[in-house]
Scaffold this motif. Sequence first.
Motif, short mmCIF file in Angstrom:
data_model
loop_
_atom_site.label_atom_id
_atom_site.label_comp_id
_atom_site.label_asym_id
_atom_site.label_seq_id
_atom_site.Cartn_x
_atom_site.Cartn_y
_atom_site.Cartn_z
N TYR A 179 -72.34 72.87 -25.01
CA TYR A 179 -70.92 72.55 -24.93
C TYR A 179 -70.17 73.74 -24.35
CZ TYR A 179 -66.16 71.45 -26.13
OH TYR A 179 -64.81 71.21 -26.05
N ILE A 180 -69.47 73.53 -23.22
CA ILE A 180 -68.73 74.63 -22.59
C ILE A 180 -67.25 74.27 -22.42
CG2 ILE A 180 -70.70 75.65 -21.39
CD1 ILE A 180 -69.83 74.11 -18.87
N GLY A 181 -66.82 73.23 -23.14
CA GLY A 181 -65.42 72.79 -23.05
C GLY A 181 -64.50 73.65 -23.91
N PRO A 182 -63.23 73.22 -24.06
CA PRO A 182 -62.26 74.00 -24.84
C PRO A 182 -62.62 74.06 -26.33
CG PRO A 182 -61.32 71.90 -24.12
CD PRO A 182 -62.65 72.02 -23.48
N LYS A 183 -62.76 75.27 -26.85
CA LYS A 183 -63.19 75.44 -28.24
C LYS A 183 -62.07 75.17 -29.24
CE LYS A 183 -66.94 78.58 -27.18
NZ LYS A 183 -67.51 79.92 -27.33
N SER A 184 -60.83 75.45 -28.84
CA SER A 184 -59.71 75.20 -29.74
C SER A 184 -59.60 73.72 -30.09
CB SER A 184 -58.39 75.67 -29.11
OG SER A 184 -58.40 77.06 -28.94
N LYS A 185 -59.91 72.88 -29.11
CA LYS A 185 -59.85 71.43 -29.33
C LYS A 185 -60.88 71.00 -30.38
CE LYS A 185 -58.55 68.84 -25.81
NZ LYS A 185 -58.60 68.05 -24.55
N ILE A 186 -62.07 71.60 -30.33
CA ILE A 186 -63.11 71.28 -31.30
C ILE A 186 -62.70 71.78 -32.69
CG2 ILE A 186 -65.51 71.73 -31.97
CD1 ILE A 186 -65.21 69.84 -29.58
N ALA A 187 -62.15 73.00 -32.75
CA ALA A 187 -61.70 73.54 -34.04
C ALA A 187 -60.60 72.67 -34.64
CB ALA A 187 -61.19 74.97 -33.85
N ARG A 188 -59.70 72.17 -33.80
CA ARG A 188 -58.62 71.30 -34.28
C ARG A 188 -59.18 69.97 -34.78
NH1 ARG A 188 -54.55 70.64 -29.60
NH2 ARG A 188 -53.52 69.29 -31.11
N LYS A 189 -60.22 69.50 -34.15
CA LYS A 189 -60.85 68.24 -34.55
C LYS A 189 -61.35 68.33 -36.00
CE LYS A 189 -64.93 65.45 -33.37
NZ LYS A 189 -66.07 65.34 -32.45
N PHE A 190 -61.93 69.49 -36.36
CA PHE A 190 -62.46 69.67 -37.71
C PHE A 190 -61.44 70.34 -38.65
CE2 PHE A 190 -66.32 69.88 -34.95
CZ PHE A 190 -66.85 68.67 -35.35
N ARG A 191 -60.29 70.71 -38.10
CA ARG A 191 -59.22 71.38 -38.87
C ARG A 191 -59.71 72.68 -39.52
NH1 ARG A 191 -55.04 67.04 -41.41
NH2 ARG A 191 -55.01 65.61 -39.67
N GLU A 192 -60.63 73.34 -38.83
CA GLU A 192 -61.14 74.63 -39.30
C GLU A 192 -61.42 75.52 -38.10
OE1 GLU A 192 -64.44 74.84 -42.02
OE2 GLU A 192 -63.87 72.91 -42.89
N PRO A 193 -61.13 76.82 -38.18
CA PRO A 193 -61.43 77.73 -37.05
C PRO A 193 -62.92 78.07 -37.01
CG PRO A 193 -60.45 78.96 -38.84
CD PRO A 193 -60.47 77.52 -39.28
N ILE A 194 -63.75 77.09 -36.61
CA ILE A 194 -65.21 77.26 -36.69
C ILE A 194 -65.73 78.29 -35.69
CG2 ILE A 194 -65.63 74.96 -37.62
CD1 ILE A 194 -66.51 74.10 -34.80
N TYR A 195 -64.92 78.64 -34.69
CA TYR A 195 -65.36 79.64 -33.71
C TYR A 195 -64.69 81.00 -33.95
CZ TYR A 195 -67.31 75.74 -31.05
OH TYR A 195 -68.05 74.64 -30.66
N GLY A 196 -64.10 81.19 -35.13
CA GLY A 196 -63.43 82.46 -35.43
C GLY A 196 -61.92 82.37 -35.22
N ALA A 197 -61.26 83.50 -35.31
CA ALA A 197 -59.80 83.55 -35.18
C ALA A 197 -59.36 82.92 -33.86
CB ALA A 197 -59.33 85.00 -35.26
#
Length: 200
Positions: free
Chosen positions: A4-22
């Motif tokens: 997966y090389i797409g936008p990481k913020s979108k994935i973090a928002r999907k799970f409502r957790e900063p899974i990739y860090g700050a």
Amino acid sequence: MARYIGPKSKIARKFREPIYGADRAFEKRNYPPGQHGFNKRRPKQSEYGMQLMEKQKAKYTYGILERQFRNLFEKASRKGGITGEVLLQLIESRLDNVVYRLGIAHTRNQARQLVSHKHITVNGQVVNIPSYLLKAGDVVGVRERSKSLEVIEDSLSSRTNYSWLDWDGEKMEGKFMNCPERADIPENIREQLIVELYSK
């Protein structure tokens, strides 16, 4: 292999957790993406939906694709002990994850790249397979000619200590002491939901 090389913020928002860090973008909009993301009247999630979401969260957090994840689950189910905990222990013992935990890389993606580009050794031998599973007592180090890499030096300046890893700063190598206990793994993953999903 596809990653997966797409936008990481979108994935973090999907799970409502900063899974990739700050993530400043996540902090500003910590609700799901899409035009209905902020709608408070979203339909209640089904049991299957919750289980699938938890599996997807684990896959994105550790950067593992479906087939690898399924194989790890099957391996965990054949071992003794609580399947969910054994699954997380197997994932934590992957070489790319240990390189990240030792502080040699800022992110798991960066750790995977360092391993793939032959900057990492295991017991003195170069290993370029990110999914390589470590055993207790294995020593993970930085290859001699790679020790001066700026990206590694920068990452080591802000490393975190973990009880199951022993780091030697002078030699730039760490020992994988043992598989971590569930209480020692900081990731917020409800592994029992993953077990229930695969057990259907």
